[in-house]
Design a protein around this motif. Structure first.
Motif, PDB file in Angstrom:
ATOM      1  N   GLU A 170       0.720  -1.142   0.053  1.00  0.00           N
ATOM      2  CA  GLU A 170      -0.082   0.032   0.012  1.00  0.00           C
ATOM      3  C   GLU A 170       0.974   1.379  -0.012  1.00  0.00           C
ATOM      4  OE1 GLU A 170      -2.889  -0.101   3.166  1.00  0.00           O
ATOM      5  OE2 GLU A 170      -3.529  -2.099   2.844  1.00  0.00           O
ATOM      6  N   THR A 171       2.037   1.188   0.880  1.00  0.00           N
ATOM      7  CA  THR A 171       2.907   2.303   0.774  1.00  0.00           C
ATOM      8  C   THR A 171       3.509   2.607  -0.468  1.00  0.00           C
ATOM      9  OG1 THR A 171       3.389   1.908   3.238  1.00  0.00           O
ATOM     10  CG2 THR A 171       4.952   3.297   1.978  1.00  0.00           C
ATOM     11  N   ALA A 172       3.834   1.349  -1.321  1.00  0.00           N
ATOM     12  CA  ALA A 172       4.446   1.596  -2.560  1.00  0.00           C
ATOM     13  C   ALA A 172       3.454   2.200  -3.766  1.00  0.00           C
ATOM     14  CB  ALA A 172       4.905   0.254  -3.200  1.00  0.00           C
ATOM     15  N   GLU A 173       2.234   1.901  -3.502  1.00  0.00           N
ATOM     16  CA  GLU A 173       1.106   2.393  -4.425  1.00  0.00           C
ATOM     17  C   GLU A 173       0.804   3.692  -4.037  1.00  0.00           C
ATOM     18  OE1 GLU A 173      -2.193  -0.335  -3.433  1.00  0.00           O
ATOM     19  OE2 GLU A 173      -1.145  -2.015  -4.594  1.00  0.00           O
ATOM     20  N   GLN A 174       0.767   4.196  -2.895  1.00  0.00           N
ATOM     21  CA  GLN A 174       0.616   5.734  -2.506  1.00  0.00           C
ATOM     22  C   GLN A 174       1.558   6.752  -2.576  1.00  0.00           C
ATOM     23  OE1 GLN A 174      -1.846   6.767   0.894  1.00  0.00           O
ATOM     24  NE2 GLN A 174      -2.724   4.625   0.849  1.00  0.00           N
ATOM     25  N   SER A 175       2.752   6.309  -2.848  1.00  0.00           N
ATOM     26  CA  SER A 175       4.025   7.164  -2.828  1.00  0.00           C
ATOM     27  C   SER A 175       5.266   6.460  -3.379  1.00  0.00           C
ATOM     28  CB  SER A 175       4.381   8.104  -1.439  1.00  0.00           C
ATOM     29  OG  SER A 175       4.864   7.250  -0.492  1.00  0.00           O
ATOM     30  N   ASP A 176       5.983   7.227  -4.139  1.00  0.00           N
ATOM     31  CA  ASP A 176       7.414   6.727  -4.815  1.00  0.00           C
ATOM     32  C   ASP A 176       8.597   6.386  -3.703  1.00  0.00           C
ATOM     33  OD1 ASP A 176       6.148   6.248  -7.229  1.00  0.00           O
ATOM     34  OD2 ASP A 176       6.852   8.309  -7.941  1.00  0.00           O
ATOM     35  N   MET A 177       8.255   7.432  -2.790  1.00  0.00           N
ATOM     36  CA  MET A 177       9.611   7.399  -1.774  1.00  0.00           C
ATOM     37  C   MET A 177       9.224   6.850  -0.579  1.00  0.00           C
ATOM     38  SD  MET A 177      12.266   8.632  -3.106  1.00  0.00           S
ATOM     39  CE  MET A 177      13.107   9.075  -1.528  1.00  0.00           C
ATOM     40  N   GLY A 178       7.900   6.535  -0.326  1.00  0.00           N
ATOM     41  CA  GLY A 178       7.405   6.114   1.104  1.00  0.00           C
ATOM     42  C   GLY A 178       8.235   4.708   1.722  1.00  0.00           C
ATOM     43  N   CYS A 179       8.280   3.742   0.547  1.00  0.00           N
ATOM     44  CA  CYS A 179       8.899   2.489   1.399  1.00  0.00           C
ATOM     45  C   CYS A 179      10.516   2.525   1.587  1.00  0.00           C
ATOM     46  CB  CYS A 179       8.737   1.340   0.225  1.00  0.00           C
ATOM     47  SG  CYS A 179       7.148   0.988  -0.061  1.00  0.00           S
ATOM     48  N   ALA A 180      11.232   3.776   0.952  1.00  0.00           N
ATOM     49  CA  ALA A 180      12.525   4.054   1.204  1.00  0.00           C
ATOM     50  C   ALA A 180      12.386   4.647   2.743  1.00  0.00           C
ATOM     51  CB  ALA A 180      13.129   5.238   0.528  1.00  0.00           C
ATOM     52  N   LYS A 181      11.432   4.997   3.287  1.00  0.00           N
ATOM     53  CA  LYS A 181      11.256   5.536   4.852  1.00  0.00           C
ATOM     54  C   LYS A 181      10.429   4.586   5.679  1.00  0.00           C
ATOM     55  CE  LYS A 181       9.461   9.343   3.264  1.00  0.00           C
ATOM     56  NZ  LYS A 181       8.786  10.714   3.582  1.00  0.00           N
ATOM     57  N   LEU A 182      10.628   3.221   5.278  1.00  0.00           N
ATOM     58  CA  LEU A 182      10.007   2.312   6.127  1.00  0.00           C
ATOM     59  C   LEU A 182      10.880   1.167   6.273  1.00  0.00           C
ATOM     60  CD1 LEU A 182       7.516   1.113   7.622  1.00  0.00           C
ATOM     61  CD2 LEU A 182       6.567   0.441   5.322  1.00  0.00           C
ATOM     62  N   VAL A 183      10.984   0.723   7.735  1.00  0.00           N
ATOM     63  CA  VAL A 183      11.889  -0.275   8.110  1.00  0.00           C
ATOM     64  C   VAL A 183      11.034  -1.157   8.964  1.00  0.00           C
ATOM     65  CG1 VAL A 183      13.872  -0.878   8.969  1.00  0.00           C
ATOM     66  CG2 VAL A 183      13.826   0.914   7.894  1.00  0.00           C
ATOM     67  N   VAL A 184      11.162  -2.640   8.554  1.00  0.00           N
ATOM     68  CA  VAL A 184      10.479  -3.726   9.457  1.00  0.00           C
ATOM     69  C   VAL A 184      11.715  -4.458  10.088  1.00  0.00           C
ATOM     70  CG1 VAL A 184       9.126  -5.773   9.564  1.00  0.00           C
ATOM     71  CG2 VAL A 184       8.703  -3.851   7.700  1.00  0.00           C
ATOM     72  N   ILE A 397      12.240  -2.859   1.865  1.00  0.00           N
ATOM     73  CA  ILE A 397      11.980  -3.159   0.455  1.00  0.00           C
ATOM     74  C   ILE A 397      11.086  -2.195  -0.277  1.00  0.00           C
ATOM     75  CG2 ILE A 397      10.925  -5.018  -0.838  1.00  0.00           C
ATOM     76  CD1 ILE A 397      13.139  -6.380   0.095  1.00  0.00           C
ATOM     77  N   ILE A 398      11.436  -2.156  -1.593  1.00  0.00           N
ATOM     78  CA  ILE A 398      10.793  -1.088  -2.209  1.00  0.00           C
ATOM     79  C   ILE A 398      10.118  -1.628  -3.397  1.00  0.00           C
ATOM     80  CG2 ILE A 398      10.728   1.063  -3.658  1.00  0.00           C
ATOM     81  CD1 ILE A 398      13.541   1.104  -1.558  1.00  0.00           C
ATOM     82  N   PRO A 399       8.698  -2.070  -3.578  1.00  0.00           N
ATOM     83  CA  PRO A 399       8.203  -2.643  -4.721  1.00  0.00           C
ATOM     84  C   PRO A 399       8.031  -1.352  -5.631  1.00  0.00           C
ATOM     85  CG  PRO A 399       6.916  -3.098  -2.649  1.00  0.00           C
ATOM     86  CD  PRO A 399       7.959  -1.868  -2.278  1.00  0.00           C
ATOM     87  N   ALA A 400       8.681  -1.606  -6.850  1.00  0.00           N
ATOM     88  CA  ALA A 400       8.799  -0.352  -7.770  1.00  0.00           C
ATOM     89  C   ALA A 400       7.625  -0.563  -8.840  1.00  0.00           C
ATOM     90  CB  ALA A 400      10.290  -0.236  -8.255  1.00  0.00           C
ATOM     91  N   LYS A 401       6.692   0.416  -8.749  1.00  0.00           N
ATOM     92  CA  LYS A 401       5.647   0.335  -9.635  1.00  0.00           C
ATOM     93  C   LYS A 401       6.103   0.254 -11.137  1.00  0.00           C
ATOM     94  CE  LYS A 401       3.860   3.825  -7.802  1.00  0.00           C
ATOM     95  NZ  LYS A 401       2.727   5.035  -7.514  1.00  0.00           N
ATOM     96  N   ASP A 402       5.303  -0.267 -12.203  1.00  0.00           N
ATOM     97  CA  ASP A 402       5.589  -0.609 -13.293  1.00  0.00           C
ATOM     98  C   ASP A 402       7.076  -0.684 -13.808  1.00  0.00           C
ATOM     99  OD1 ASP A 402       2.859   0.222 -13.763  1.00  0.00           O
ATOM    100  OD2 ASP A 402       3.369   2.207 -13.595  1.00  0.00           O
ATOM    101  N   THR A 403       7.770  -1.533 -13.146  1.00  0.00           N
ATOM    102  CA  THR A 403       9.247  -1.975 -13.657  1.00  0.00           C
ATOM    103  C   THR A 403       9.361  -3.463 -13.667  1.00  0.00           C
ATOM    104  OG1 THR A 403       9.946  -2.546 -11.135  1.00  0.00           O
ATOM    105  CG2 THR A 403      10.179   0.026 -12.082  1.00  0.00           C
TER     106      THR A 403
END
Length: 447
Positions: A170-184, A397-403
């Motif tokens: 969901e984070t990847a769908e809402q913003s391109d940079m969001g997942c770069a600022k999220l750590v599990v 991890i960054i699921p990159a849209k349309d790649t």
């Protein structure tokens, strides 16, 4: 300091990318808790801007006086899930926006702590915060988020693992940079100064300064002088170099804490790479004799590096903490990017390397169509490594849209760029859907 030591430090800064990666002010927000969310947010803003108002200017003063680059000035706060739980809010985006507003007001690069600790289960507010992450990261500029889903003491919360797989999508769908600022995380630490995983633990003082040092280029240059020597010599050179780097970090931390009037916490002596040429952990490993990072021998080389860095750092500073070791983020390390592009490095090898390095699968781009359950299973694997080995592991991890695999995703700045890596084609859905908890390992019982 003797003249030769001064000249050596100057050379390390000018030629070998030695820097203080961050001075991070940790701030407790426990006294900001209020059942009225508006009042709580006002207290949060007021406390952060009061304590951190001089953080950036003090950092710049130290840079100017001592000639030591301080790349980032940052803030970490008490996990917001603990603070916001007293309110009746059904999402915590307003708290994220308050953090963002405060970060902008004091001029820091990032603020960490939009976080939840759910290694053993959800408390009031944890699930709300986690569900708020996609919007919070899409609608803010400086906020970083983290979630701890496992620990050696508690095992792995597989319900939270599955939840985070969906949240990352969901984070990847809402913003391109969001997942770069999220750590599990598994086994998250309370005094980590590095983003995106920093938060201020409840066992910490009200306000502290933690320092993150760096210097992969310095270590590589030192190893160039001992080509062909046995590993005993390699380990000693790394240890001595880490000692010098950590000494500088301790000096900066103590000066900053005195000028800001707050306690000095720890030095995190992690070797944190940047996209700059020569500032690469991968190049250090290749300097030990590997044709390319990712080939056989890579994990052994990284084990030596990590251990020697810690031994040198602990000798240099009484209060070493945070993650401390070697980071292997793909997008932020030129050598790692090269190794992925030439086929020498894949996700499976990166997972093996994280068994002995500081973090885990860090800043890795994968195809945007990757299922949430596959992402959750990657988190579970990394958490298992951390839980079994009594160490911190993390997934960014960054699921990159349309790649597609092999495409390059640009992040800019210190975040660099990442090649989209291949993910195993076989599914993990039935595994993740089991939920529940993976029990703590037998060796966790030490009382």
């Amino acid at each position: 300091m003797e003249t030769n030591q001064i000249l050596e430090t100057i050379r390390m800064i000018e030629e070998e990318h030695l820097d203080i990666r961050t001075i991070t002010m940790g701030i407790s927000l426990l006294d900001c808790i209020d059942s009225d969310s508006q009042k709580a947010c006002q207290k949060i803003y007021d406390k952060i801007t009061r304590l951190a108002k001089n953080l950036v200017s003090v950092g710049e003063q130290i840079e100017a006086e001592y000639g030591i680059p301080i790349i980032n000035k940052r803030i970490s706060v008490t996990p917001i899930a603990l603070i916001a739980a007293a309110s009746e809010e059904t999402d915590y985006v307003m708290y994220a926006k308050t953090l963002d507003k405060a970060a902008k007001a004091v001029g820091v690069n990032f603020i960490g702590g939009f976080s939840a600790l759910v290694e053993k289960g959800y408390q009031q507010g944890d699930e709300i915060l986690i569900d708020s992450i996609p919007r919070a990261l899409a609608e803010t500029n400086f906020v970083c988020s983290s979630v701890n889903i496992g620990s050696t003491r508690s095992g792995i919360n597989m319900d939270a693992v599955g939840h985070m797989g969906r949240i990352i999508k969901e984070t990847a769908e809402q913003s391109d940079m969001g997942c770069a600022k999220l750590v599990v995380f598994a086994n998250a630490v309370e005094d980590n100064p590095f983003m995106a995983g920093a938060f201020h633990g409840v066992g910490e003082a009200d306000c502290v300064i933690n320092v993150g040092v760096s210097g992969p280029g310095v270590v590589k240059r030192a190893l160039e002088k001992v080509k062909g020597e046995p590993f005993d010599v390699v380990a000693e050179v790394v240890k001595q170099t880490a000692f010098k780097i950590t000494r500088m970090g301790q000096m900066v931390g103590r000066i900053a804490s005195e000028r800001l009037g707050v306690a000095f916490g720890i030095v995190d002596l992690s070797l944190a790479p940047t996209p700059a040429v020569g500032d690469s952990v991968a190049y250090i490993l290749e300097e030990m004799g590997l044709e390319s990072v990712g080939t056989h021998g890579t994990t052994a080389a990284l084990a030596l590096l990590n251990d020697a860095v810690k031994k040198g750092g602990v000798m240099a500073c009484n209060h070493v903490g945070g993650l401390s070791g070697a980071f292997i983020p793909v997008s932020e390390d030129a050598g790692m990017i090269e190794a992925v592009n030439n086929g020498a490095l894949n996700l499976e090898k990166l997972e093996a390397m994280t068994a002995i390095c500081s973090v885990g699968l860090d800043m890795i781009a994968i195809p945007g169509e990757t299922p949430a359950e596959t992402i959750a299973a990657m988190i579970a694997d990394e958490a298992a490594i951390g839980v079994i080995n009594h160490k911190t592991t993390a997934v960014r991890i960054i699921p990159a849209k349309d790649t597609n695999v092999g495409d390059m995703v640009e992040f800019g700045g210190l975040l660099g760029r990442a090649p989209v890596m291949k993910v195993n084609d076989y599914g993990s859905e039935a595994f993740i859907l089991r939920g529940g908890r993976i029990p703590a390992p037998i060796h966790s019982f030490k009382n």
